[in-house]
Design a protein around this motif. Sequence first.
Motif, PDB file in Angstrom:
ATOM      1  N   ASN A 191       1.046  -1.372   0.041  1.00 15.29           N
ATOM      2  CA  ASN A 191      -0.073   0.097  -0.210  1.00 15.29           C
ATOM      3  C   ASN A 191       0.792   1.133  -0.092  1.00 15.29           C
ATOM      4  O   ASN A 191       0.347   2.159  -0.497  1.00 15.29           O
ATOM      5  N   ASN A 248       3.550   1.568  -1.655  1.00 11.92           N
ATOM      6  CA  ASN A 248       4.249   1.358  -3.011  1.00 11.92           C
ATOM      7  C   ASN A 248       5.730   0.911  -2.878  1.00 11.92           C
ATOM      8  O   ASN A 248       6.517   1.530  -3.676  1.00 11.92           O
ATOM      9  N   ASP A 282       7.810  -0.353  -5.800  1.00 10.24           N
ATOM     10  CA  ASP A 282       6.834   0.101  -7.081  1.00 10.24           C
ATOM     11  C   ASP A 282       6.077  -1.236  -7.401  1.00 10.24           C
ATOM     12  O   ASP A 282       5.532  -1.172  -8.762  1.00 10.24           O
ATOM     13  N   THR A 299       2.453  -2.712  -7.314  1.00 10.93           N
ATOM     14  CA  THR A 299       0.978  -2.124  -7.519  1.00 10.93           C
ATOM     15  C   THR A 299      -0.145  -3.226  -7.317  1.00 10.93           C
ATOM     16  O   THR A 299      -1.269  -2.734  -6.920  1.00 10.93           O
ATOM     17  N   PRO A 359      -4.678   7.620  -3.666  1.00 11.72           N
ATOM     18  CA  PRO A 359      -3.241   7.075  -3.327  1.00 11.72           C
ATOM     19  C   PRO A 359      -2.600   7.565  -2.207  1.00 11.72           C
ATOM     20  O   PRO A 359      -1.947   6.936  -1.279  1.00 11.72           O
ATOM     21  N   LYS A 366      -1.745   5.320   0.958  1.00  8.33           N
ATOM     22  CA  LYS A 366      -0.440   5.053   1.500  1.00  8.33           C
ATOM     23  C   LYS A 366      -0.335   5.579   2.965  1.00  8.33           C
ATOM     24  O   LYS A 366       0.392   5.010   3.801  1.00  8.33           O
TER      25      LYS A 366
END
Length: 297
Positions: free
Chosen positions: A106, A108, A111, A113, A239, A243
Motif C-alpha cells: 500500500n 508502493n 513499485d 502495484t 493514493p 499510503k
Amino acid sequence: MSTEAEVSNNGALEKDVGGIAPQQSSETAPDVTPMSAHEHEVARAAARFGYGPLAHVNTTDATLRPFGGEFQPGLYKPVTDRKFGNPAPLGLSAFALTTFVLSAINMNAADITEPNIVVALAFGYGGLVQLLAGMWEMAVGNTFGATALSSYGGFWLSFAIVLTPGGFEIVDSLGGSSSKEFNYSFGLFLMGWFIFTTVLLFCTLKSTVAFFLLFFFLDLTFLLLGIAYLQGGGTAANPKIAKAGGFFGLLAAFAAWYNALAGIADTSNSFFILPVIHFPWSATGRSRREKSERELA
C-alpha cells in the motif's frame, strides 16, 4: 499481605503476567527443587519488574492482570492446571506478517502495484493459522483473544477470497478493480472492519500501552483505507490516503510482533523481558502506585 509466586516443578523461573496461580494444598503440593544462588539473584532482579518467583502479588487478587502477550486486555480468572501453551503469539505473528506485506504494498514499496502475493499469506498464515490460534484461545478460556484472532483470521480469508485472481470472480462481477461499484463495495467492507476494531479498542483502555497501540494503529489503518476507497472518485483508491493507511498498517504489524515477543520471551529463553507498560489507571498500575505509596510512607 503479599506472598511469593510459585516456582515450576523443574525449578525453572516462570514468567508472571501480573496475577497469581491457584494455590495447592500442602498434601498435594509437589516437591520444589531448591534454587541456586544464581537463580536467586536472577529472581530478585526479576521481582523488580513484577515477574519471577519472588515477585510480590496481592493474595486477595485471584485474577490475572492485563498482559499484551496473553492477548487478554482485562481481568479474567486463571486457567486451572492449563496443559496448553499460550496461542496468542502464534496468532499475533500470523496477523503481523500478513499485515506487514500488504501495508508495504500500500505504500508502493519496490513499485509493487498489485497485492496478489498477499493472497497466499492471507489464506495460509494470516487466515488459517490465525483462525486456529483464535480457536485455541477459546479452549484456554480467553474470550477476547478468541474473538479478535478468529475474526481477523476470517478477515484475511475473506480478503483473499475477494482478490483471488480468476478464482471467485468477485472483482470482475463488480466491474473490475477500477470500477465505482467495486471501490465503494470494498470501502464499505473496510469501514465495517474499522467499526469492529473500534469495539475491540474500547476493551484495551485498561490494559497495557503496547496492547492498546496495536488496536489503535489497526483502527486507523482500516479507517484510512476505507476512506481511500470511498473517496477515490469511484475509479481507484485515493493514493495519498491509501499510503497513509499503509503506514499505520506497518505500525500495527510491528506492534503485533512486539506483543507476540512479549508473550514468548521469559527467563527460560531470553536475557531480557519486553516491557508492556501498564496504564496508570489499570489494575496493575493502581496496585503498583499503592505499593509505592506504602513504601514511601
